[in-house]
Design a protein around this motif. Sequence first.
Motif, short mmCIF file in Angstrom:
data_model
loop_
_atom_site.label_atom_id
_atom_site.label_comp_id
_atom_site.label_asym_id
_atom_site.label_seq_id
_atom_site.Cartn_x
_atom_site.Cartn_y
_atom_site.Cartn_z
N TRP A 27 0.92 -1.25 0.04
CA TRP A 27 0.03 0.03 -0.15
C TRP A 27 0.89 1.23 -0.09
O TRP A 27 2.03 1.37 0.62
CB TRP A 27 -0.77 -0.06 1.19
N GLN A 28 0.54 2.39 -0.63
CA GLN A 28 1.13 3.58 -0.87
C GLN A 28 -0.03 4.63 -0.55
O GLN A 28 -0.83 4.52 -1.39
CB GLN A 28 1.87 3.83 -2.04
N ASN A 29 0.15 5.78 0.33
CA ASN A 29 -0.77 6.68 0.34
C ASN A 29 -0.32 7.91 -0.20
O ASN A 29 0.71 8.07 -0.74
CB ASN A 29 -1.10 6.83 1.86
N GLN A 30 -1.16 8.78 -0.18
CA GLN A 30 -0.86 10.28 -1.11
C GLN A 30 0.01 10.92 -0.26
O GLN A 30 0.49 11.89 -0.87
CB GLN A 30 -2.41 10.83 -0.92
N LEU A 31 0.35 10.77 0.91
CA LEU A 31 1.55 11.52 1.49
C LEU A 31 2.80 10.83 1.47
O LEU A 31 3.97 11.32 1.94
CB LEU A 31 1.26 11.57 2.93
N GLY A 32 3.03 9.64 0.75
CA GLY A 32 3.97 8.98 0.62
C GLY A 32 4.34 7.93 1.41
O GLY A 32 5.48 7.24 1.24
N GLY A 33 3.50 7.69 2.28
CA GLY A 33 3.58 6.64 3.31
C GLY A 33 3.61 5.10 2.69
O GLY A 33 2.80 4.81 1.56
N LEU A 34 4.23 4.26 3.20
CA LEU A 34 4.20 2.98 2.42
C LEU A 34 3.95 1.83 3.54
O LEU A 34 4.10 1.81 4.92
CB LEU A 34 5.75 2.52 2.09
N THR A 35 3.25 0.69 3.22
CA THR A 35 3.12 -0.34 3.98
C THR A 35 3.35 -1.40 3.31
O THR A 35 3.47 -1.76 2.15
CB THR A 35 1.60 -0.35 4.27
#
Length: 241
Positions: A27-35
């Motif tokens: 997963w990758q969110n709009q802030l650049g965070g990654l899972t």
Amino acid sequence: MTIPASSIDAPERVLELADGAALVPVWQNQLGGLTFRTDDDRFIKWGPHDLEANMRDEAERMRWARRWTRVPAVIEQGQDAEHEWLVTSAIDARSAVDPRWIAEPAAAVRAVGEGLRMLHDALPVEDCPWEWSVANRFANAERRGIRLPEELRGGPEIDRLVVCHGDACMPNTLIDDAGRPIAHVDLAMLGTGDRWADIAVASMSTEWNVGPGFDDLLIEAYGVEPDRERLAYYRDLWNAG
């Protein structure tokens, strides 16, 4: 939020937390965070500090919610000057937007609606120390420098006060192979509020994830008749801030 390319490089801190385990980005969110998922049944969530909902709050809420409903166990949480991270146990289930369930959109949508009702029925309002009320959301937006429309400040009378998920979009419900909702993730904004605040977002997210025409199916699976006024209000509030 998107599923990242399998070739994405893991940040150094994620590699340290993996401690030799193989990593698969999920997963990758709009802030650049990654899972990432590890091959020893953990998830590692990493990203820049988020003023709206941080991982320290998420870990605290997960530990609280686990007393009454199924959420991943918190293994580790931490932060440095620029980033934060959260390590949790894996649950043997798939996100409602996993390709397995995108191929069966009606089943996935029903599971999300049923799962949201299960969550609302399980978590005790009187024991919840956090709010996701309209006033709380206005205050959160103001701390982030966002001015929400004044006409949204009051909000409709509360229909039923519950412990809301706070980000009840489809990806945050986990479904087992039989199509049953069994757990929830991404609880950083969990708190008490009108159940329609969650229902509005969950039903709206069906269009983002599986296309138009499924929002009322989710509400039916939740077990209520659509309240168009509250749906419109809480969707506008979500989209504004």
